[in-house]
Write a protein that holds these residues in place. Structure first.
Motif, PDB file in Angstrom:
ATOM      1  N   MET A  91    -111.462  17.249 -31.461  1.00  0.00           N
ATOM      2  CA  MET A  91    -110.619  18.266 -30.831  1.00  0.00           C
ATOM      3  C   MET A  91    -110.702  18.108 -29.312  1.00  0.00           C
ATOM      4  SD  MET A  91    -110.770  22.414 -31.259  1.00  0.00           S
ATOM      5  CE  MET A  91    -109.615  23.433 -30.354  1.00  0.00           C
ATOM      6  N   SER A  92    -109.560  18.053 -28.651  1.00  0.00           N
ATOM      7  CA  SER A  92    -109.532  17.844 -27.206  1.00  0.00           C
ATOM      8  C   SER A  92    -110.011  19.093 -26.481  1.00  0.00           C
ATOM      9  CB  SER A  92    -108.107  17.512 -26.750  1.00  0.00           C
ATOM     10  OG  SER A  92    -107.221  18.566 -27.056  1.00  0.00           O
ATOM     11  N   GLU A  93    -110.563  18.893 -25.285  1.00  0.00           N
ATOM     12  CA  GLU A  93    -111.067  20.005 -24.480  1.00  0.00           C
ATOM     13  C   GLU A  93    -109.916  20.882 -24.032  1.00  0.00           C
ATOM     14  OE1 GLU A  93    -114.138  20.582 -20.724  1.00  0.00           O
ATOM     15  OE2 GLU A  93    -113.144  18.661 -21.063  1.00  0.00           O
ATOM     16  N   ARG A  94    -110.123  22.188 -24.076  1.00  0.00           N
ATOM     17  CA  ARG A  94    -109.063  23.119 -23.693  1.00  0.00           C
ATOM     18  C   ARG A  94    -108.750  23.015 -22.204  1.00  0.00           C
ATOM     19  NH1 ARG A  94    -110.298  29.076 -25.594  1.00  0.00           N
ATOM     20  NH2 ARG A  94    -108.161  29.385 -24.866  1.00  0.00           N
ATOM     21  N   ARG A  95    -107.483  23.188 -21.877  1.00  0.00           N
ATOM     22  CA  ARG A  95    -107.069  23.242 -20.476  1.00  0.00           C
ATOM     23  C   ARG A  95    -107.611  24.523 -19.861  1.00  0.00           C
ATOM     24  NH1 ARG A  95    -100.909  23.373 -22.115  1.00  0.00           N
ATOM     25  NH2 ARG A  95    -101.898  24.885 -23.514  1.00  0.00           N
ATOM     26  N   THR A  96    -108.056  24.445 -18.627  1.00  0.00           N
ATOM     27  CA  THR A  96    -108.622  25.618 -17.973  1.00  0.00           C
ATOM     28  C   THR A  96    -107.768  26.022 -16.779  1.00  0.00           C
ATOM     29  OG1 THR A  96    -110.077  24.237 -16.620  1.00  0.00           O
ATOM     30  CG2 THR A  96    -110.978  25.087 -18.688  1.00  0.00           C
ATOM     31  N   VAL A  97    -107.733  27.331 -16.532  1.00  0.00           N
ATOM     32  CA  VAL A  97    -106.948  27.863 -15.422  1.00  0.00           C
ATOM     33  C   VAL A  97    -107.687  29.040 -14.812  1.00  0.00           C
ATOM     34  CG1 VAL A  97    -105.631  29.353 -17.008  1.00  0.00           C
ATOM     35  CG2 VAL A  97    -104.684  28.797 -14.741  1.00  0.00           C
ATOM     36  N   ALA A  98    -107.636  29.120 -13.481  1.00  0.00           N
ATOM     37  CA  ALA A  98    -108.212  30.253 -12.746  1.00  0.00           C
ATOM     38  C   ALA A  98    -107.090  30.964 -12.001  1.00  0.00           C
ATOM     39  CB  ALA A  98    -109.275  29.774 -11.758  1.00  0.00           C
ATOM     40  N   LEU A  99    -107.129  32.285 -12.007  1.00  0.00           N
ATOM     41  CA  LEU A  99    -106.131  33.094 -11.301  1.00  0.00           C
ATOM     42  C   LEU A  99    -106.794  33.778 -10.112  1.00  0.00           C
ATOM     43  CD1 LEU A  99    -104.531  34.399 -14.529  1.00  0.00           C
ATOM     44  CD2 LEU A  99    -103.147  33.517 -12.652  1.00  0.00           C
ATOM     45  N   VAL A 100    -106.279  33.507  -8.920  1.00  0.00           N
ATOM     46  CA  VAL A 100    -106.769  34.130  -7.691  1.00  0.00           C
ATOM     47  C   VAL A 100    -105.710  35.124  -7.242  1.00  0.00           C
ATOM     48  CG1 VAL A 100    -107.506  33.747  -5.322  1.00  0.00           C
ATOM     49  CG2 VAL A 100    -107.976  32.007  -7.073  1.00  0.00           C
ATOM     50  N   THR A 101    -106.072  36.409  -7.181  1.00  0.00           N
ATOM     51  CA  THR A 101    -105.075  37.448  -6.928  1.00  0.00           C
ATOM     52  C   THR A 101    -105.248  38.073  -5.556  1.00  0.00           C
ATOM     53  OG1 THR A 101    -105.077  37.947  -9.295  1.00  0.00           O
ATOM     54  CG2 THR A 101    -104.042  39.548  -7.837  1.00  0.00           C
ATOM     55  N   LEU A 102    -104.164  38.117  -4.799  1.00  0.00           N
ATOM     56  CA  LEU A 102    -104.143  38.795  -3.506  1.00  0.00           C
ATOM     57  C   LEU A 102    -103.119  39.922  -3.557  1.00  0.00           C
ATOM     58  CD1 LEU A 102    -104.418  35.448  -2.900  1.00  0.00           C
ATOM     59  CD2 LEU A 102    -104.918  36.397  -0.659  1.00  0.00           C
ATOM     60  N   GLY A 103    -103.231  40.857  -2.620  1.00  0.00           N
ATOM     61  CA  GLY A 103    -102.226  41.905  -2.533  1.00  0.00           C
ATOM     62  C   GLY A 103    -102.558  43.144  -3.335  1.00  0.00           C
ATOM     63  N   CYS A 104    -101.518  43.812  -3.816  1.00  0.00           N
ATOM     64  CA  CYS A 104    -101.635  45.161  -4.361  1.00  0.00           C
ATOM     65  C   CYS A 104    -101.940  45.175  -5.852  1.00  0.00           C
ATOM     66  CB  CYS A 104    -100.332  45.914  -4.101  1.00  0.00           C
ATOM     67  SG  CYS A 104     -98.927  45.201  -4.991  1.00  0.00           S
ATOM     68  N   ALA A 105    -102.037  46.398  -6.379  1.00  0.00           N
ATOM     69  CA  ALA A 105    -102.331  46.578  -7.800  1.00  0.00           C
ATOM     70  C   ALA A 105    -101.227  46.000  -8.675  1.00  0.00           C
ATOM     71  CB  ALA A 105    -102.523  48.068  -8.102  1.00  0.00           C
ATOM     72  N   ARG A 106    -100.000  45.976  -8.188  1.00  0.00           N
ATOM     73  CA  ARG A 106     -98.911  45.396  -8.985  1.00  0.00           C
ATOM     74  C   ARG A 106     -99.140  43.909  -9.195  1.00  0.00           C
ATOM     75  NH1 ARG A 106     -95.115  48.336  -4.805  1.00  0.00           N
ATOM     76  NH2 ARG A 106     -97.059  47.964  -3.718  1.00  0.00           N
ATOM     77  N   ASN A 107     -99.673  43.245  -8.185  1.00  0.00           N
ATOM     78  CA  ASN A 107    -100.009  41.833  -8.342  1.00  0.00           C
ATOM     79  C   ASN A 107    -101.139  41.636  -9.344  1.00  0.00           C
ATOM     80  OD1 ASN A 107     -98.140  40.535  -6.770  1.00  0.00           O
ATOM     81  ND2 ASN A 107     -99.622  39.575  -5.419  1.00  0.00           N
ATOM     82  N   GLU A 108    -102.089  42.579  -9.366  1.00  0.00           N
ATOM     83  CA  GLU A 108    -103.184  42.484 -10.327  1.00  0.00           C
ATOM     84  C   GLU A 108    -102.656  42.560 -11.755  1.00  0.00           C
ATOM     85  OE1 GLU A 108    -105.874  45.575  -9.265  1.00  0.00           O
ATOM     86  OE2 GLU A 108    -106.344  44.709  -7.297  1.00  0.00           O
TER      87      GLU A 108
END
Length: 490
Positions: free
Chosen positions: A1-18
């Motif tokens: 089984m291949s290794e899962r793709r990984t992703v990181a989310l960096v959030t700036l700004g207001c609560a709507r962006n969160e």
């Protein structure tokens, strides 16, 4: 089984962006991506940018450049910009910032997994040419309501979702994955804005106002409560407009009691309220509904009539003070916060004095102050009467000092009060702290407990205010409200 793709989310700004980041996280995890907190551990670093003011744009660019520095030194292979800045500038940002391997607009969110995979494979996804999203609205009320409903992704029904991922619940929000264990979560009431404030570019890239269906808001709140969330904060560009496009401008008044009754929810907070749209019924619900905190995030922006008219807003010092008197006659301990712009084109010394008169009389719990600067594409950017930068800076410093003094005084007025505090952190070294009803996350200060014995994150406790540290309150937990720590997360 291949290794899962990984992703990181960096959030700036207001609560709507969160909320947007959690929606993106839900889509990605449902499509097989593994979410990681550290960008160094991610194949793709996604930066959710803010495009509101120059300082926020700079922070967004800095975050993109910082993520780009990871490439070639570890796992990170690509950096992608999303969010308001990416939507607002699109192709222009992509050309100006080649360090970003992709610049994705809001219309790319539904296909975010495919977009990231294409970029990860070395492909190029052409960035969009920015356009005024207010011109992209459905025409009929029925079409607007259909847009508010949201559509679940094929194959991603509730039975198909990974544990902890929410099902369809609103516009551009078919999935949601919580990115932290906080007992607080924001829920979108709507997207976009129909107001035309002369200094604000948000409607042009967020689009016009579209309310979410009450059932979707309720379902998402129930799901969040199942995840251990104790406080729900309702967000949009203008919550006082909720329901107007669904045929009922008083929809918020009927929705709030239903949200407060959701099992597990201890506190409901409403943010982003327009003073000119406040109505008696809404004030009554906000000040009298159990578990709905009497919290008023009122967007005053200024109080001098001439400046407000130039901003294409309404009101004046006396009307604003009357509104606050009405609120406090119903809930004396109500929390009130606001933001203000100083140095607006044409602002005179007497206008500034009028703003000072309002601030001195308003007894606000939290105050944000910004110096005016041109935002491209806004009406105010074309105005005559621009003030010199040093004058704007001087007025900003002056009003900021005044604001700091006033919110400290307001905090001192609360000494001796008993407040309901949601515990948010308990640490042997850093101590314990939380927030009272008049304190929203990240903007309004916090409550610092004198001791942490018996406290647990997510518990609502009573505490007596015994001191202040600027805008923050120092409070002693009352023994009778502590109960068993093991029950805090139930």
């Amino acid at each position: 089984m291949s290794e899962r793709r990984t992703v990181a989310l960096v959030t700036l700004g207001c609560a709507r962006n969160e909320v947007d980041s959690e929606e993106l996280a839900g889509r990605l995890e449902a499509d097989g991506w593994q979410l990681v907190e550290d960008a160094q551990e991610a194949d793709v670093a996604v930066v959710n940018t803010c495009g509101f003011v120059e300082a926020a744009k700079k922070d967004s660019v800095d975050a993109l450049l910082e993520a780009n520095d990871l490439k070639g030194h570890g796992r990170t292979q690509a950096v992608v910009a999303v969010g308001c800045m990416a939507e607002r500038y699109g192709k222009e940002l992509a050309e100006a910032l080649p360090e970003a391997d992709g610049v994705l607009g809001f219309d790319d969110y539904a296909d975010i997994s495919d977009r990231l995979q294409t970029i990860l494979n070395g492909g190029i996804h052409a960035s969009h040419t920015p356009r005024d999203r207010r011109k992209l609205l459905p025409i009929t009320p029925a079409e607007r309501q259909e847009s508010a409903a949201g559509v679940a992704l094929p194959g991603h029904g509730p039975a198909d979702l990974p544990e902890g991922v929410a099902p369809a619940s609103g516009p551009r929000a078919p999935l949601r994955r919580r990115l932290d264990g906080s007992p607080v979560a924001s829920v979108k009431l709507a997207s976009g804005c129909d107001r035309r404030c002369s200094f604000c570019a948000i409607p042009s890239f967020r689009g016009s106002f579209i309310s979410r269906r009450p059932s979707d808001v309720l379902n998402e709140t129930r799901w969040l409560a199942e995840q251990g969330v104790k406080e729900i904060m309702l967000v949009s560009e203008n919550n006082t407009s909720y329901g107007k496009d669904l045929g009922d401008i008083r929809l918020l008044e009927s929705l709030l009691p239903e949200l407060a009754e959701v099992d597990g929810v201890e506190r409901v907070r409403v943010s982003y309220l327009q003073p000119a749209e406040m109505r008696p019924g809404l004030i009554d619900v906000l000040t009298s509904t159990p578990k709905v905190v009497p919290y008023f995030d009122l967007s005053f922006q200024h109080s001098a009539p001439g400046v407000l008219r130039a901003m294409r807003r309404f009101g004046d010092t006396d009307r604003f003070l009357e509104l606050l008197d009405t609120i406090r006659s119903k809930a004396p301990g109500a929390g009130v916060r606001s933001n203000f712009i100083v140095g607006f084109p044409g602002e005179t010394e007497s206008d500034l004095a009028e703003l000072e008169r309002f601030l001195n009389g308003a007894r606000l719990d939290a105050i944000g102050v910004f110096g005016y600067s041109d935002e491209e594409g806004t009406e105010a950017a074309t105005y005559d009467g621009k003030l010199d930068e040093d004058v704007v800076a001087e007025r900003l410093a002056h009003i900021s000092r005044l604001a700091e003094e006033l919110v400290s005084q307001r905090a001192e007025e609360r000494v001796g009060e008993t407040v309901q505090v949601l515990v948010e952190s308990v640490d042997a070294e850093e101590g314990a702290y939380g927030r009272a009803g008049h304190q929203a996350p990240e903007t309004d200060g916090q409550v610092v407990f004198t001791e942490g014995t018996g406290l647990a994150v997510g518990r609502m406790v009573e505490a007596k205010v015994v001191g202040t540290e600027g805008v923050d309150l120092v409070a002693e937990p009352l023994a009778g409200s502590l109960g068993c720590p093991e029950e805090a997360g139930r």
